[in-house]
Design an enzyme around this catalytic site. Sequence first.
Site, mmCIF file in Angstrom:
data_model
loop_
_atom_site.group_PDB
_atom_site.id
_atom_site.type_symbol
_atom_site.label_atom_id
_atom_site.label_comp_id
_atom_site.label_asym_id
_atom_site.label_seq_id
_atom_site.Cartn_x
_atom_site.Cartn_y
_atom_site.Cartn_z
ATOM 1 N N HIS A 105 0.842 -1.193 0.000
ATOM 2 C CA HIS A 105 0.000 0.000 0.000
ATOM 3 C C HIS A 105 0.877 1.243 0.000
ATOM 4 O O HIS A 105 1.811 1.343 0.813
ATOM 5 C CB HIS A 105 -0.915 0.026 1.223
ATOM 6 C CG HIS A 105 -1.624 1.337 1.417
ATOM 7 N ND1 HIS A 105 -1.379 2.174 2.493
ATOM 8 C CD2 HIS A 105 -2.554 1.975 0.647
ATOM 9 C CE1 HIS A 105 -2.133 3.259 2.386
ATOM 10 N NE2 HIS A 105 -2.850 3.159 1.285
ATOM 11 N N SER A 106 0.622 2.187 -0.892
ATOM 12 C CA SER A 106 1.286 3.483 -0.919
ATOM 13 C C SER A 106 2.803 3.300 -0.962
ATOM 14 O O SER A 106 3.325 2.683 -1.893
ATOM 15 C CB SER A 106 0.825 4.311 0.276
ATOM 16 O OG SER A 106 1.153 5.667 0.127
ATOM 17 N N MET A 107 3.557 3.792 0.021
ATOM 18 C CA MET A 107 5.007 3.608 0.007
ATOM 19 C C MET A 107 5.370 2.132 -0.050
ATOM 20 O O MET A 107 6.321 1.738 -0.735
ATOM 21 C CB MET A 107 5.648 4.255 1.230
ATOM 22 C CG MET A 107 7.174 4.173 1.241
ATOM 23 S SD MET A 107 7.951 4.805 2.746
ATOM 24 C CE MET A 107 7.721 3.386 3.838
ATOM 25 N N GLY B 289 3.721 -0.104 -1.550
ATOM 26 C CA GLY B 289 3.523 -0.504 -2.939
ATOM 27 C C GLY B 289 4.687 -0.093 -3.817
ATOM 28 O O GLY B 289 5.079 -0.821 -4.741
ATOM 29 N N HIS C 133 -7.504 7.093 0.065
ATOM 30 C CA HIS C 133 -6.178 6.498 -0.015
ATOM 31 C C HIS C 133 -6.073 5.219 0.818
ATOM 32 O O HIS C 133 -5.336 4.310 0.465
ATOM 33 C CB HIS C 133 -5.152 7.529 0.458
ATOM 34 C CG HIS C 133 -3.733 7.110 0.258
ATOM 35 N ND1 HIS C 133 -3.208 6.806 -0.985
ATOM 36 C CD2 HIS C 133 -2.706 6.948 1.143
ATOM 37 C CE1 HIS C 133 -1.928 6.477 -0.868
ATOM 38 N NE2 HIS C 133 -1.602 6.557 0.425
#
Length: 306
Positions: free
Chosen positions: A121-123, A125, A285
């Site tokens: 997820h996010s960073m 990812g 997000h």
Amino acid sequence: LERQRGARLGPGRPGATPYPGLGAVKEISLATARGRITALRGGDPSGPRVLALHGWLDNVASFLPLSSQLAQFDLVALDLPGHGGSDHRQPGYDYAFVDWIHDGFDAFDALGWEKASLLGHSMGGAIATLMAASLPARVERLALIEALGPVSGKAEEAGARLRQAVIARRALDPARAPRVIADLDQAIAARLAVSNMSREAAKLIVERNLREVPGGFVWRSDPRLTLPAHVRTDEAFIRDWLRAIEAPTLVIAADPAPPYFTAAQRDERAALLRDGRVATLPGSHHLHMEQPDVVGPVLREFLGAP
């Protein structure tokens, strides 16, 4: 080393959450060359292996809502170094992005996994993206939530970014006592002031990121994580990394897209993947926390639930 059944989710005490199916989640500790990495492990030990990596300033609690949705998998979610219960980098060192790649594969090695699928997820990812590009033989499938590679930078801004980062790094006083937070509500309010997420999701993350001290709590996360990065990679480099990915890739994207990673940029990057697809879902997000019953089935189908 696996602890007793039932993870310690809160600030120094066993925590309960409103999500079902969390009783089988347990906290483990992985010994790596650069320190101890804590993780939560759940699901079926004989199921397909999945390593989950959370976003910046989050922790493994980010994946608790999804844990019951992925019960068919051997799911291990890491506290990345400097986050949650994991060790911080040694004094005098920074959190260089390339080191996150090695942290991920160090976790593979500590678990005895030759290969597995990645969920980021996010960073997390962005880290998973580069893991898949760098050692494709070890990554079976790549599932990304609100990410596809790192945030890029502009060449004409490199000098100013470098100067800002060095000044901030040298101004940080490691001996300075951390600010004491009076109570959990104040900590949750601080997180919600900088994050567009539900209070329930923020509470899960915040509880794991607190350490109890006289008079209240302090953050467990390393203050160095909040420093600006010295370098941001040019978009052309990122696009070549994406071309190097061999694993089937799924990008789960929230609609509306965040301003730092627009839908147009996401789709341009996704077009470079050998075997990739994008699933766009209404949400924010942290949609994997706020809508686990929507995100979970999409992940199960892609990751090959038995």
